[in-house]
Design an enzyme around this catalytic site. Structure first.
Site, mmCIF file in Angstrom:
data_model
loop_
_atom_site.group_PDB
_atom_site.id
_atom_site.type_symbol
_atom_site.label_atom_id
_atom_site.label_comp_id
_atom_site.label_asym_id
_atom_site.label_seq_id
_atom_site.Cartn_x
_atom_site.Cartn_y
_atom_site.Cartn_z
ATOM 1 N N LYS A 159 0.841 -1.200 0.000
ATOM 2 C CA LYS A 159 0.000 0.000 0.000
ATOM 3 C C LYS A 159 0.876 1.250 0.000
ATOM 4 C CE LYS A 159 -1.840 2.906 2.662
ATOM 5 N NZ LYS A 159 -1.824 4.036 1.718
ATOM 6 N N GLY A 212 6.397 5.130 8.346
ATOM 7 C CA GLY A 212 5.573 6.334 8.380
ATOM 8 C C GLY A 212 5.782 7.053 9.689
ATOM 9 N N SER A 213 4.794 7.836 10.065
ATOM 10 C CA SER A 213 4.936 8.654 11.270
ATOM 11 C C SER A 213 4.768 7.804 12.528
ATOM 12 C CB SER A 213 3.883 9.757 11.252
ATOM 13 O OG SER A 213 2.603 9.178 11.222
ATOM 14 N N THR A 214 5.322 8.294 13.615
ATOM 15 C CA THR A 214 5.219 7.575 14.889
ATOM 16 C C THR A 214 3.752 7.463 15.313
ATOM 17 O OG1 THR A 214 7.441 8.206 15.533
ATOM 18 C CG2 THR A 214 5.926 7.657 17.328
ATOM 19 N N GLY A 217 2.093 4.846 13.203
ATOM 20 C CA GLY A 217 2.717 3.565 13.572
ATOM 21 C C GLY A 217 2.151 3.006 14.871
ATOM 22 N N GLU A 234 9.142 1.476 11.063
ATOM 23 C CA GLU A 234 10.197 2.455 10.762
ATOM 24 C C GLU A 234 9.513 3.813 10.850
ATOM 25 O OE1 GLU A 234 13.262 1.760 10.366
ATOM 26 O OE2 GLU A 234 13.291 -0.359 9.856
ATOM 27 N N CYS A 268 13.165 10.994 7.197
ATOM 28 C CA CYS A 268 13.129 10.515 8.586
ATOM 29 C C CYS A 268 14.519 10.592 9.222
ATOM 30 C CB CYS A 268 12.613 9.090 8.622
ATOM 31 S SG CYS A 268 13.523 8.012 7.520
ATOM 32 N N GLU A 358 9.333 16.452 14.964
ATOM 33 C CA GLU A 358 9.805 16.247 13.606
ATOM 34 C C GLU A 358 9.168 17.315 12.710
ATOM 35 O OE1 GLU A 358 8.434 12.615 11.687
ATOM 36 O OE2 GLU A 358 10.459 12.275 10.943
#
Ligand code: NAD
Length: 455
Positions: A159, A212-214, A217, A234, A268, A358
């Site tokens: 995806k 992707g983003s925390t 995630g 990640e 990242c 971030e």
């Protein structure tokens, strides 16, 4: 590709704001259909002889090389990244498939001495794996997951991010052309909260490889908990570029901008906290400003361009919100259409929002430190732990500090994070599991232990 023909995703060029493609959008039914196809393809794919699986991956690598310019241009038009960077990334994609083609028959079990018989371990594929990819390095990150997943004998549902699905769709077509059977790779273009969420919850998906983003995630981990899925995450980063006074300051300053402003800061691994020892602070900042002023911002399709636009208007708005303090430098960016944002250096303390969150844009926080323990304390004072750099001419210090930093990937006197053959991944809230290198194969296989009685 699996899709719902009644709904469309429009894809834009962030440098021009023009629509460049319209794709059918998948929903839950299409995600389920993709999983069913991957499931049906699994028994035959896992049974393919290792040398043949390796050959198919090698063929895919060659097709990526043959279509390199087409893939690079598509990535540049969809993500806004400079064409020179896209070419480099496509080259890495080919190298990734070459590497995992070579790894197919080198990731294997062992025999373990036990009493009363023989003990064997096998590396078994997991089954259907869901691969969820972000928009900043769409093709690259897809390959980091596809390579080991396929090498281990899994089938996949990939995806891509809604904003940047084009190269993933083309890669799926190249895989078919390479002879990888139908159903082994299924590309599903649809919203993350629908398709991604469904994959994370789906009982027939054995693992999610997520980048992707925390924040997202965390949700994926929760959704995967229902079926005890394997998860590799990640996630985001807020990495430190630590410059000691005993470093080659010219070299460190010349490299630092590219460690933050590459991919317009949407990286990242961006070393977006530049920590500088107080005694060298003024000199280093002056060199850094000069180097940053030299970053060539403009048309991503121009070979000389080093930084393009941000991905979207929303991203530009979010990045702007971080620039409210001590701006030491603000570069140039084109006027008019495109989601441009200039390279920006801000003097900050590690407590400021620009140093804690971030940014995901071309904004770096420059922070002074007093001595080595202070540098380590500040560098580690973040919930993230993805990458970082250490600049010093003192080899013992380089290793001492490298061991003390809570981060998954580090460079000494360099700002690179990623290599095909070396493990990549985060500490702390930057995630867990490793991509690339032989380590990635661990995340796409299970160890089976078989004892055979011989007495
Ligand atoms: P994102 O988290 O918004 O989206 C990532 C992917 O998850 C997309 O495909 C999205 O559609 C999907 N998604 C969204 N909601 C979902 C849900 N509820 N369930 C399942 N999937 C869902 O991230 P992004 O904005 O595309 O990318 C930027 C982020 O990615 C940054 O935080 C960056 O640091 C991180 N990133 C990390 C790495 C790494 O290797 N550590 C690499 C690149 C990017």
């Amino acid at each position: 590709m699996v899709c719902n023909p009644t709904v469309a995703v429009t894809v834009y060029n962030p440098a021009t704001e023009e629509p460049i493609a319209k794709l059918p959008e998948a929903g839950v039914d299409e995600a389920d259909a993709a999983v069913a196809r991957a499931r049906a393809a699994f028994p035959a794919w896992r049974a393919v002889a290792p040398a043949d699986r390796a050959r198919l991956l090698r063929r895919l690598a060659t097709l990526v090389e043959e279509h390199a310019e087409e893939l690079a241009l598509l990535e540049t038009r969809n993500v806004g990244k400079p064409i020179a960077d896209s070419r480099g990334e496509v080259g890495m994609v080919a190298d990734v498939f070459h590497f995992y083609s070579g790894a197919v028959d080198k990731h294997h079990g062992e025999t373990i001495p036990v009493g009363g018989g023989i003990d064997l371990t096998f590396r078994e594929p997991l089954g259907v794996v869901g691969l969820i990819v972000p928009w900043n390095f769409p093709l690259n990150i897809a390959s980091w997951k596809l390579g080991p997943a396929l090498a281990c004998g899994n089938t996949v549902v990939l995806k891509p991010a809604e904003l940047t699905p084009l190269t993933a769709v083309l890669l799926g077509e190249l895989a078919l052309e390479a002879g990888i059977p139908e159903g082994v790779i299924n590309v599903v273009v649809g919203p993350g909260r629908v398709v991604g969420q469904r994959l994370a919850e789906h009982p027939a998906v054995a693992k999610i490889g997520f980048t992707g983003s925390t924040e997202v995630g965390r949700g994926v981990m929760q959704a995967a908990a229902g079926t005890i899925k394997r998860v590799t995450l990640e996630l985001g980063g807020k990495s430190a570029n630590v410059v000691f006074a005993d470093a080659d300051l010219e070299r460190a300053a010349a490299a630092a901008p590219y460690a933050v402003f590459g991919n317009a800061g949407q990286d990242c691994c961006a070393r977006s906290r530049i920590l500088v020892e107080r005694s060298a602070y003024d000199r280093f900042v002056s060199l850094l400003v000069d180097a940053t002023a030299g970053v060539r911002v403009g048309d991503p399709e121009d070979d000389a361009t080093e930084m393009g636009p941000l991905i979207s208007a929303a991203q530009r708005e979010s990045v702007s919100s971080f620039v409210d303090g001590n701006v030491v430098f603000r570069g140039e960016a084109p006027d008019g259409k495109g989601f441009w944002f200039p390279c920006t250096l801000v003097e900050a303390s590690n407590e400021d929002r620009v140093a804690r969150e971030e940014v995901f844009g071309p904004v770096a926080a420059v922070i002074p430190f007093e001595d080595e323990p202070d540098a380590i304390r500040i560098a580690n004072d973040t919930p993230y732990g993805l990458s970082g750099s250490i600049w010093t001419e003192n080899g013992a210090r380089a290793l001492r500090v490298a061991r003390a930093l809570e981060t998954g990937v580090l460079s000494v006197n360099a700002n690179t994070s990623v290599r095909v053959s070396t493990p990549f991944g985060g500490f702390k809230q930057s995630g867990f599991g490793r991509e690339l290198g032989m380590q990635a194969l661990e995340g796409y296989s299970e160890v089976k232990n078989v004892f055979v009685a011989t007495d």
